[in-house]
Write a protein that holds these residues in place. Sequence first.
Motif, PDB file in Angstrom:
ATOM      1  N   GLU A 286       0.914  -1.368   0.276  1.00  0.00           N
ATOM      2  CA  GLU A 286       0.073   0.053  -0.060  1.00  0.00           C
ATOM      3  C   GLU A 286       0.787   1.301   0.149  1.00  0.00           C
ATOM      4  O   GLU A 286       0.357   2.247  -0.013  1.00  0.00           O
ATOM      5  N   GLY A 314      -8.135  -6.101  -3.965  1.00  0.00           N
ATOM      6  CA  GLY A 314      -8.693  -4.852  -3.378  1.00  0.00           C
ATOM      7  C   GLY A 314      -7.764  -3.859  -2.686  1.00  0.00           C
ATOM      8  O   GLY A 314      -6.653  -3.531  -3.389  1.00  0.00           O
ATOM      9  N   ARG A 315      -8.128  -3.569  -1.435  1.00  0.00           N
ATOM     10  CA  ARG A 315      -7.364  -2.421  -0.796  1.00  0.00           C
ATOM     11  C   ARG A 315      -5.915  -2.663  -0.670  1.00  0.00           C
ATOM     12  O   ARG A 315      -5.238  -1.612  -0.965  1.00  0.00           O
ATOM     13  N   ARG A 316      -5.415  -3.759  -0.518  1.00  0.00           N
ATOM     14  CA  ARG A 316      -3.974  -4.124  -0.234  1.00  0.00           C
ATOM     15  C   ARG A 316      -3.216  -4.286  -1.470  1.00  0.00           C
ATOM     16  O   ARG A 316      -1.957  -3.580  -1.107  1.00  0.00           O
ATOM     17  N   SER A 336     -12.830  -7.267  -4.385  1.00  0.00           N
ATOM     18  CA  SER A 336     -11.978  -6.837  -3.311  1.00  0.00           C
ATOM     19  C   SER A 336     -11.998  -7.409  -2.110  1.00  0.00           C
ATOM     20  O   SER A 336     -12.634  -7.203  -1.105  1.00  0.00           O
ATOM     21  N   GLY A 339     -10.826  -5.410   1.201  1.00  0.00           N
ATOM     22  CA  GLY A 339     -11.718  -4.398   1.197  1.00  0.00           C
ATOM     23  C   GLY A 339     -12.000  -3.612   0.060  1.00  0.00           C
ATOM     24  O   GLY A 339     -11.206  -3.295  -0.861  1.00  0.00           O
ATOM     25  N   TYR A 340     -13.010  -2.513   0.199  1.00  0.00           N
ATOM     26  CA  TYR A 340     -13.553  -2.092  -0.894  1.00  0.00           C
ATOM     27  C   TYR A 340     -12.950  -0.613  -1.158  1.00  0.00           C
ATOM     28  O   TYR A 340     -13.314  -0.107  -2.473  1.00  0.00           O
ATOM     29  N   ASP A 341     -12.552   0.016  -0.132  1.00  0.00           N
ATOM     30  CA  ASP A 341     -11.937   1.326  -0.088  1.00  0.00           C
ATOM     31  C   ASP A 341     -10.798   1.421  -0.737  1.00  0.00           C
ATOM     32  O   ASP A 341      -9.696   1.121   0.033  1.00  0.00           O
ATOM     33  N   HIS A 342     -10.323   1.937  -1.983  1.00  0.00           N
ATOM     34  CA  HIS A 342      -9.155   1.848  -2.443  1.00  0.00           C
ATOM     35  C   HIS A 342      -8.469   3.167  -2.607  1.00  0.00           C
ATOM     36  O   HIS A 342      -9.319   4.211  -3.034  1.00  0.00           O
ATOM     37  N   THR A 343      -7.324   3.376  -2.344  1.00  0.00           N
ATOM     38  CA  THR A 343      -6.576   4.456  -2.402  1.00  0.00           C
ATOM     39  C   THR A 343      -5.500   4.348  -3.327  1.00  0.00           C
ATOM     40  O   THR A 343      -4.629   3.517  -3.186  1.00  0.00           O
TER      41      THR A 343
END
Length: 446
Positions: A286, A314-316, A336, A339-343
Amino acid sequence: MSSSMSEAVVAGADGPTLASLPLPDHFSAAVVHARDVDMFQQVSDKDVRKSLSVDMIPMPELAPDEALVAVMASAINYNTVWSAMFEPVPTFQFLEQMGRAGGWEARHHLPYHVLGSDASGVVVRTGSSVRKWKVGDRVVVAPAYVDEQDPDTHRDGMLGDGQKAWGFETNFGALAHYAVVRASQLMPKPALLTWEEAAANPLCASTAYRMLVSDRGAQMKQGDVVLIWGATGGLGSYAVQLVRNGGGIPVGVVSSEEKAAVLRSLGCEAVINRSEIEDGDPTMLEQPKGWKRLGGAIRKAVGEDPHIVFEHVGRRTFAASVFVARRGGTVVTCGSSTGYDHTYDNRYLWMRLKRIIGSHGANLHEQCEVNRLFSLGHLVPALSTTYPLAEVGAATRSVQTNEHVGKVGVLCLAPRPGLGVTDPQARAKVGEDRLRLFQRAEHDAA
């Protein structure tokens, strides 16, 4: 297996015999219960063995466009894990929505949810409007549950507003002795495969096909370098095969040397062990430092950046996926699991003209194309291990904790593994070693 119908199916009875037998009033099914949706609140380890149970449930009615399938075998997908964890939302919300629609949909709104999105079995009843299938047909079930009266369904089955994932967003799924499916979900069972091998394929293989091969996905071409996350998992193992078959260059990411060995046996020569990139820090991928490490490892393995990144973690991993794709490259994503919140750093997307493609499941045409590849022996099952239905909690737990390789199967009516092959010559042509590659890998790892 107390009913004469179940016994006749297992014995291989023909269609007229099955049609003459009564259906059982109740049957065994793997379920979660609405009363348990809060059981994991403020619990760190949401152990699905605590929420899943095998109960006797009443036989549902059959709509005119549906078939009742006696399920010989099923398989675990990550959507079963989500359902049993009641995340990201309890799937009873989907069943409640179906109930509000009324008509035949109202049957699905129950205080229990029969899970499962992969199945092989035998048709034992058909609704009055079913034309192309008959009692006695050996089938596998496509997981896309679509509304044929929705105009967008005729453009692409996955675009229709009523499209659902069978056994996740609907009731009466595959992890049971009997399952209710729409006729538009049925495909002929590959004759060279066992029941459990055939059941392991529909959801993951077709999802990977749409992501990589279909004109609705990344449209992989010969010579494309494809980075595949979780390359020995259910999705990844089919992605590796599709990339190799299509003349691409798979670069598989795995989490251990044992899984790396499995990947090489599939013919994937470029393998990256994620643990070496992370170096003890699970958040490394990340961070920009981790992205650059991964990019360096890919270039060391194949000499260039990937044309396509096959993304479902997904997120990771998503930020790393956007970073390592080459200029003009594509990230294709279907899920994902972390997790669904991607940055991610958007500069690497817009300034280097990359694309992100969202992909979900597969329409029936894509499903049938993949099913044909299995029938020809061009794809092999990723099945590694098989549990009885009574141990469905342990089977799902193994996927939840990533202890498995490939796909985890579940025997439903089939009394033991190895049954269901009706074309032994075709099987011999492909070869037992190749067809059982993942089962041997699981045995060697044990």
